[in-house]
Design a protein around this motif. Sequence first.
Motif, short mmCIF file in Angstrom:
data_model
loop_
_atom_site.label_atom_id
_atom_site.label_comp_id
_atom_site.label_asym_id
_atom_site.label_seq_id
_atom_site.Cartn_x
_atom_site.Cartn_y
_atom_site.Cartn_z
N UNK A 327 0.53 -1.20 -0.02
CA UNK A 327 -0.03 0.18 -0.05
C UNK A 327 0.91 1.32 0.04
N UNK A 328 2.18 1.19 0.50
CA UNK A 328 2.94 2.33 0.81
C UNK A 328 4.50 1.96 0.86
N UNK A 331 8.96 -1.03 -2.50
CA UNK A 331 8.69 -2.30 -3.37
C UNK A 331 9.78 -2.73 -4.01
N UNK A 335 8.47 -11.97 -8.89
CA UNK A 335 7.63 -12.68 -9.48
C UNK A 335 6.26 -13.05 -8.84
N UNK B 77 -2.40 7.11 -3.61
CA UNK B 77 -1.42 8.15 -4.03
C UNK B 77 0.20 7.84 -3.78
N UNK B 78 0.36 6.74 -2.24
CA UNK B 78 1.63 6.41 -1.89
C UNK B 78 1.94 4.97 -2.31
N UNK B 79 1.15 4.46 -3.22
CA UNK B 79 1.04 3.24 -3.43
C UNK B 79 1.96 2.77 -4.69
N UNK B 80 2.98 1.75 -4.30
CA UNK B 80 3.96 1.57 -5.22
C UNK B 80 3.31 1.12 -6.65
N UNK B 81 2.23 0.41 -6.66
CA UNK B 81 1.81 0.09 -7.96
C UNK B 81 0.24 0.04 -7.89
N UNK B 87 -4.59 -1.67 -5.28
CA UNK B 87 -3.51 -1.78 -4.86
C UNK B 87 -3.09 -3.14 -5.87
N UNK B 88 -2.07 -3.16 -6.80
CA UNK B 88 -1.66 -4.24 -7.62
C UNK B 88 -0.72 -4.89 -6.80
N UNK B 89 -0.52 -6.35 -6.67
CA UNK B 89 0.55 -7.11 -6.30
C UNK B 89 0.85 -7.99 -7.32
N UNK B 90 2.07 -8.48 -7.32
CA UNK B 90 2.53 -9.58 -8.07
C UNK B 90 1.87 -10.79 -8.07
#
Lengths: 482, 93
Positions: A327-328, A331, A335, B77-81, B87-90
């Motif tokens: 979320x912040x 990162x 994979x 706004x602070x989210x990496x992706x 919120x997207x994750x691998x």
Amino acid sequence: MEGLLNLTARELSGKIGAGELSVREAAEAANARVEEVEGDLNSFVTTTPELALTRAGRVDERVRNGGVKPWEGVPLVVKDVLSTRGVRTTCGSKILEDFTPLYDASALRSFGESPVMVGKSNMDEFAMGSSTENSAYGPTRNPWDTNRVPGGSSGGSAAAVAAGEGWWALGTDTGGSVRQPAALCGIVGLKPTYGRVSRYGLISFGSSLDCIGPMTRDVRDCALLLQATAGHDPRDSTSANVEVPDYLAGLEDGVEGLRVGVVTELMDERIDAGVREVTSKVAAGLEAAGAEVGEVNLPHAYYALEAYYIIAPAEVSSNLARFDGVRYGLRVPADGVHEMYRKTREAGFGAEAKRRIMLGTYALSSGYYDAYYAQAQKVRTKIIEDFRGAFSRYDVLVSPTSPSVAFEIGAKTDDPLAMYLQDICAVPASLAGVPAISIPGGLSEGLPVGVQLMGDHFTEPMLLRAARAAEQAANFRFSPRP
Amino acid sequence: MISEEQVRHVASLARLGLTEDEIKEMGGQLDAILDSIEKIRELDLADTPPTANPLNLSNVLRPDEPRPELPREEALAPAPDPADDLFAVPRID
């Protein structure tokens, strides 16, 4: 401008209220001082000179219309673990290097929409440490001797106040992180009763221990900054729904008849002789001022550090789970999601944070939970019972704040256990949730010694009054370190 | 004595990556810390209740009422992706 830096926060506030001085002029003086000494000290992760001036201008406008609270115009240093809207908040960690919070911590509520802030002060990563050497942004140096640590984890706040980079600061104290750096830098630091100040917007370390506290030039400033920050907050369910008294009323009423107990277990050979001497002198000063001084036992204080170093890491291992790259914060791409968590946390956390996560996870893991965590929680009960017994006979307990004066940078970085011992005098009050204040009691080896006073839950008015008398007895005059 | 295997197991519970050097060092450091903590086990506290909160607070409840919170775009706004307002994750493995 030199003159401004010698005023206490209350004196500065008085001049602003009387129209003799603008908040902007105060902010300019603080900014200039930061410019002058920051290269030597590294008190801040982020300085905010322009923000301070802009916001000072806004408070000045409001001063003209009246109704500004006495603390609002006094530029403030904020530890980098407290969320500040629009100003990056790193917790001294690489994992939050580019993190900008979306709201201000509730502790800043009474400073209005835009607190006049000098900057975000340096700290041990996620507030874990006693020297501010565990910061990803370099160590802070002690203004009394730049080869020495300022203490920690609120070392940046302590150094900034001691050097006059602002008049006062907010720190946080989980197991001594306000009191020990205040002691090592020759200023006043208060850990209020657990729950007295809202933790909303404080990035959590040990949720059952964390307290936000004032770090100031004297006890009167401390009372004023506590007034500004105390109070119930529906956004923090652990904040105390207890009325906030007037902390300045009665502050000068003295200690006639007050019962003061010096804690035997915290005056043994683990404490440097010079530190014990200053502590005894302050206790004698209280006696001369009319207090009844005796000795008191907290038998389980011998187990407090051990219980603390189970409970705090256990809570850390849970609280730092939120730093997972979703979320912040940082990162590191990978994979799969699990590999992403592991790589992000490997790259983002420093050595001490990793050590505490490991220790806490171990203590909570199946097969060890009862032996370590559950046992530590029971020791906590015993410590609370000890305090209850002590407070049936005494109003205030006295001990050193820290076992030694400021030590040299690098002296304890290779030995986590030696570093943890810095907290022996501070952790009993943390585990019991009682308020505890450190005041400068005098010097040993030319360096400041802090003396700790502890009171029962929510007795801050009495504790501050005793601390004020102790401060006068010690006759330690604050002036910004060169 | 904490083995390397135990260190790896605990690190995996904590979703914490450690370098090979860190794994080697961590076992010894945890041992030293746990040794010093060991003495709390000498206390007989079978009849002592545990303390989780120093003021003995138990559940604190409030009415479950919706109220305005952060707008979605701000929260992201602070989210990496951030992707599609989420919120997207691998890949979840």
